[in-house]
Design an enzyme around this catalytic site. Structure first.
Site, PDB file in Angstrom:
ATOM      1  N   ARG A 436      38.129  38.359  40.486  1.00 21.54           N
ATOM      2  CA  ARG A 436      37.067  39.319  40.193  1.00 21.54           C
ATOM      3  C   ARG A 436      37.560  40.576  39.512  1.00 21.54           C
ATOM      4  NH1 ARG A 436      35.447  37.899  45.611  1.00 21.54           N
ATOM      5  NH2 ARG A 436      34.240  35.992  45.400  1.00 21.54           N
ATOM      6  N   VAL A 437      38.837  40.919  39.675  1.00 19.73           N
ATOM      7  CA  VAL A 437      39.286  42.157  39.040  1.00 19.73           C
ATOM      8  C   VAL A 437      40.469  41.960  38.089  1.00 19.73           C
ATOM      9  CG1 VAL A 437      38.500  43.661  40.897  1.00 19.73           C
ATOM     10  CG2 VAL A 437      40.787  42.732  40.987  1.00 19.73           C
TER      11      VAL A 437
END
Ligand code: ATP
Ligand code: MG
Length: 573
Positions: A436-437
């Protein structure tokens, strides 16, 4: 106030006086039951309102005996003895003998319940009668439930508080060492000498203390670095059934940090000693122990030891993060950690919830993983990257612990047995894995060459199902399948052989530009290795430039492609 007073050799008038003094102390009239107990030899021991007041002769005698015991000292002479005696006599005072302790009322499976010990805090260390240590975990009105870390105790023995929480030595002296969750050496060498200690439980950095994840942590695994990139300070879950290569991915990531200035901590929780020995052997063989610390709590350890292991590993990694360095910690694995915690909670009589886990099993892992962070510049800019591992049953990622940890982490790498057994190793299921990051931390060069890799693979997987039924396909689909099968083959990678950033960029560039178009699919993997070998020999300067800059321009791209096409023609011939 109600209480019991055990006494010996005291007159009724003296007992009257004791009772009056307690009334004065508590500010109310109390009901005390007086029970004679000749073993006290004189004086009394009173248990009132969860506190114990010891004014007995027997306790004083044992205190005196303790003060008058001298260790064997070959250099002891009359003069020295006199000075030690004077010092002890000075320190030893009778007027401080009112102290508090509780009594063990039940003991079993590493859990004790203690009555009469008030004022204790959650997580406080308690001292047992034999010098052992227990961890207070359940505090109620009149009883403390604690997990024994060392030592033994039996019902009726004394337990006292220490006003201290558990901490562990942390520092550079731990590098290359294998230690237990309380810092004892497990590698047969002497105890590590560290100047700092860190509490095993520590609050996670707050919002203002953090910065966005922006620097990559290269795993050296092509499928992960290209599609599920991990950044420093990220928490990325590795999840899959048993024997799907979870540990291998974590170990490969550690191996790839050999020149990255990242301190690695490998925390083994509830594993077989042989499995941990295998990991340590690999790390030693590849010279990775010089920047790695192993925290081990094997399956033979008590549940309490296994419970504290990941917190201890995190505390050690935090030491490096707060001193401005980058740390990577692997928790292998949190399913076994949750099971150890469940065993402890049930023995502490906490009500069981879903799958018999206690109500706070989410907090168990969230407070651990939230300690992973990329700190802001004011705090030194260090980072703590966490790679927790969770084992699933028959690929069920919707079970309790997997869903919890998936929701806490910044993404997951999902490994599948089916892929693993069909020879696709590492067995990453690209569809179900996300980061997600990490995408914003990916190097520019990597971003430029990844192209449609994920899409191609997804389409290939989807279409290959139809092919099993012998369906006829049109030429466009056939071309897509050709591309897909080669890309999928390219992602196969033997264990403990990580690629550098430049290697990965070259391979993806080659796949995207059809360099492997004429190579039979089953040979793509070996062709890729040959290609890398050749590039390293022919144009090390270009690879060096890609690594250093983390970016590629058209000129480098053209040169690499030219070199790779030429290389492939040779390989074919
Ligand atoms: P467990 O559930 O027992 O912890 P695991 O999921 O951690 O297992 P590993 O121990 O990493 O799995 O790997 C299982 C086996 O697969 C090991 O024998 C390992 O050597 C092998 N293996 C893992 N990855 C690869 C790979 N990329 N290439 C070849 N063999 C591999
Ligand atoms: Mg494993």
């Amino acid at each position: 106030m109600k209480g019991t007073v055990h006494y010996a050799n005291m007159t009724p008038a003296e007992l009257e006086d004791v009772s009056a003094r307690f009334d004065e102390l508590f500010g109310e009239r109390g009901e005390y039951e007086f029970v004679p107990q000749p073993e006290l030899k004189g004086g009394f021991i009173a248990h009132i309102g969860g506190r114990t007041f010891d004014m007995s002769v027997s306790s004083r005698l044992s205190a005196v005996r303790g003060a008058m015991t001298f260790p064997d000292d070959p250099y002891m002479n009359a003069e020295k003895f006199a000075s030690v005696l004077a010092e002890r006599t000075e320190k030893f005072k009778f007027d401080g003998l009112v102290y508090e302790y509780g009594t063990v009322v039940s003991s079993g499976d590493g859990i004790i319940h203690v009555k009469g010990l008030s004022g204790r805090r959650y997580g406080e260390l308690l001292t047992l009668a034999d010098g052992g240590v227990a961890l207070a975990l359940e505090i109620s009105d009149d009883e403390v439930g604690a997990a024994v870390l060392f030592g033994q105790t039996c019902v009726g023995e004394r337990v006292s508080g220490t006003n201290r929480v558990l901490d562990i030595p942390a520092g550079d002296a731990l590098l290359g060492r294998i230690i237990s969750p309380v810092g004892d050496p497990l590698d047969g060498k002497s105890a590590p000498v560290c100047h700092a200690r860190r509490p095993i439980e520590y609050p996670a950095p707050g919002i203002m203390d953090r910065k966005a994840v922006s620097r990559p942590l290269q795993t050296g695994l092509l499928s992960i670095d290209s599609m599920i990139p991990i950044g420093r300070g990220q928490r990325e879950l590795i999840i899959g059934d048993r024997q799907t290569g979870k540990t291998t991915i974590a170990v490969d990531t550690i191996l790839n940090q050999h020149d990255q200035d990242v301190v690695c901590v490998y925390c083994a929780i509830g594993q077989k000693a042989s499995a941990v020995a295998e990991v340590v052997r690999t790390l030693q063989e590849k010279d990775a122990m010089r920047y790695t610390i192993v925290v081990n709590s094997p399956a033979s350890d008590s549940a309490a030891m296994q419970y504290i292991a990941p917190y201890a590993a995190c505390a050690i990694a935090e030491y490096f993060m707060y001193s401005g360095r980058d740390a990577l910690v692997v928790y292998d694995d949190l399913s076994k950690h949750a099971v150890a915690y469940r065993a402890m909670s049930l023995l502490l009589h906490r009500p069981p919830g879903r799958e018999a886990y206690p109500g706070d099993v989410f907090y168990l892992h969230s407070r651990l993983l939230e300690r992973g962070a990329q700190l802001c510049g004011d705090l030194g800019g260090g980072s703590l990257t966490a790679l927790p591992i969770v084992e699933t049953m028959a690929g069920d990622i919707s079970a309790y612990i997997p869903t919890n940890v998936i929701s806490i982490t910044d993404g997951q790498i999902f490994l599948e047995s089916e892929l693993f057994h069909s020879g696709m190793r590492p067995a990453v299921n690209v569809g179900l894995s996300v980061s997600r990051v990490g995408r914003s931390a990916q190097r520019a060069a990597m971003r430029k060459v990844t192209g449609t890799l994920r899409l191609d693979l997804a389409q290939y997987r989807e279409m290959s199902v139809f092919l099993q039924f012998g369906a006829e396909v049109d030429s466009a689909t056939a071309a897509m399948l050709e591309r897909g099968v080669r890309k999928s083959e390219l992602l196969k990678q033997p264990k403990h052989d990580p690629y550098s950033l430049a290697d990965e960029v070259c391979l993806l560039l080659a796949a995207e530009n059809g360099v492997f178009a004429d190579v039979p699919p089953e040979k793509v993997s070996s062709a890729a290795r040959a290609l890398i070998k050749r590039l390293r020999a022919v144009c090390p300067d270009v690879l060096g430039a890609v690594s250093a800059r983390g970016d590629i321009d058209e000129e480098i791209k053209a040169r690499l492609l030219d070199e790779m096409h030429r290389g492939m023609r040779r390989y074919g011939a």
